[in-house]
Design an enzyme around this catalytic site. Structure first.
Site, short mmCIF file in Angstrom:
data_model
loop_
_atom_site.label_atom_id
_atom_site.label_comp_id
_atom_site.label_asym_id
_atom_site.label_seq_id
_atom_site.Cartn_x
_atom_site.Cartn_y
_atom_site.Cartn_z
N LEU A 18 38.20 34.24 48.74
CA LEU A 18 39.17 34.94 49.81
C LEU A 18 37.90 35.25 50.92
CD1 LEU A 18 42.12 36.47 48.20
CD2 LEU A 18 41.94 34.24 49.53
N GLU A 73 34.70 37.04 39.52
CA GLU A 73 35.29 38.38 39.92
C GLU A 73 34.14 39.38 39.65
OE1 GLU A 73 37.06 38.34 42.07
OE2 GLU A 73 38.22 36.49 41.56
N HIS A 118 31.38 39.77 42.19
CA HIS A 118 31.65 40.64 43.40
C HIS A 118 31.42 42.04 42.86
CE1 HIS A 118 33.43 38.01 45.93
NE2 HIS A 118 34.33 37.55 45.04
ZN ZN Z 1 35.40 35.61 45.43
#
Ligand code: ZN
Length: 182
Positions: A102, A144, A147
């Protein structure tokens, strides 16, 4: 409340996120943030979201794999909220997945990651949890987790000829390989 998504190039995506303290595990502001992250992920039809993507440098990630009629055979994973997660790789085998993000609109890239992991984390109640994950679920949690360490899927690619605009991905690269958007 739906949250803004930090996009590629924003420095916050490159910072190492801070662990949550014991107090923060029970902080109503953090609880509200998690609710907003869940709403934001679902609104974007994502399957995972990490706090730095919503401008909060804390070690929080959420994942949710829903069965979809468009992608039969996709495994499902009920919503998981992972606070201060830590990953152990369980298998030297890797699997290729066309990942998206995203925070990296409209691009997909082929990434190979270990196919089996164990993740330790605290849940929303502050209870310690351990989960063994395989396949796509293992890949999403690794994406994730990256991140939280200032990494993006682009950094994990070893062949940049396998980076594609979404439209060209659908034209030239879409195969039986699982895809991933978070
Ligand atoms: Zn991502």
């Amino acid at each position: 409340m739906l949250l803004q998504i930090a996009k590629l190039g924003h420095p916050i995506l490159r910072r190492i996120a801070e662990p949550l303290t014991l107090d923060e595990l029970h902080d109503p502001d953090i609880s509200r943030l998690i609710d907003d992250m869940i709403a934001t992920m679902r609104d974007h039809e994502g399957i995972g979201l990490a706090a730095p993507q919503v401008f909060v440098t804390k070690r929080i990630l959420i994942v949710e794999l829903r069965p979809s009629p468009r992608t039969p055979g996709t495994p499902s994973l009920p919503l998981k909220v992972m606070l201060n997660p830590e990953i152990t790789i369980r298998s030297a085998d890797t699997i290729p997945v066309w990942e998206g993000c995203l925070s990296v609109d409209n691009l997909r890239g082929l990434v190979r990651r270990p196919s089996a992991i164990t993740v330790h984390y605290s849940d929303r109640q502050g209870d310690e949890r351990t989960l063994d994950l395989d396949g796509l679920a293992a890949v999403i949690v690794q994406h994730e987790m990256d991140h939280l360490d200032g990494q993006l899927f682009l950094d994990r690619m070893d062949d940049m000829t396998r980076l594609a605009h979404q439209r060209e991905f659908e034209r030239f690269w879409q195969t039986a390989l699982p895809q991933l958007v978070d």
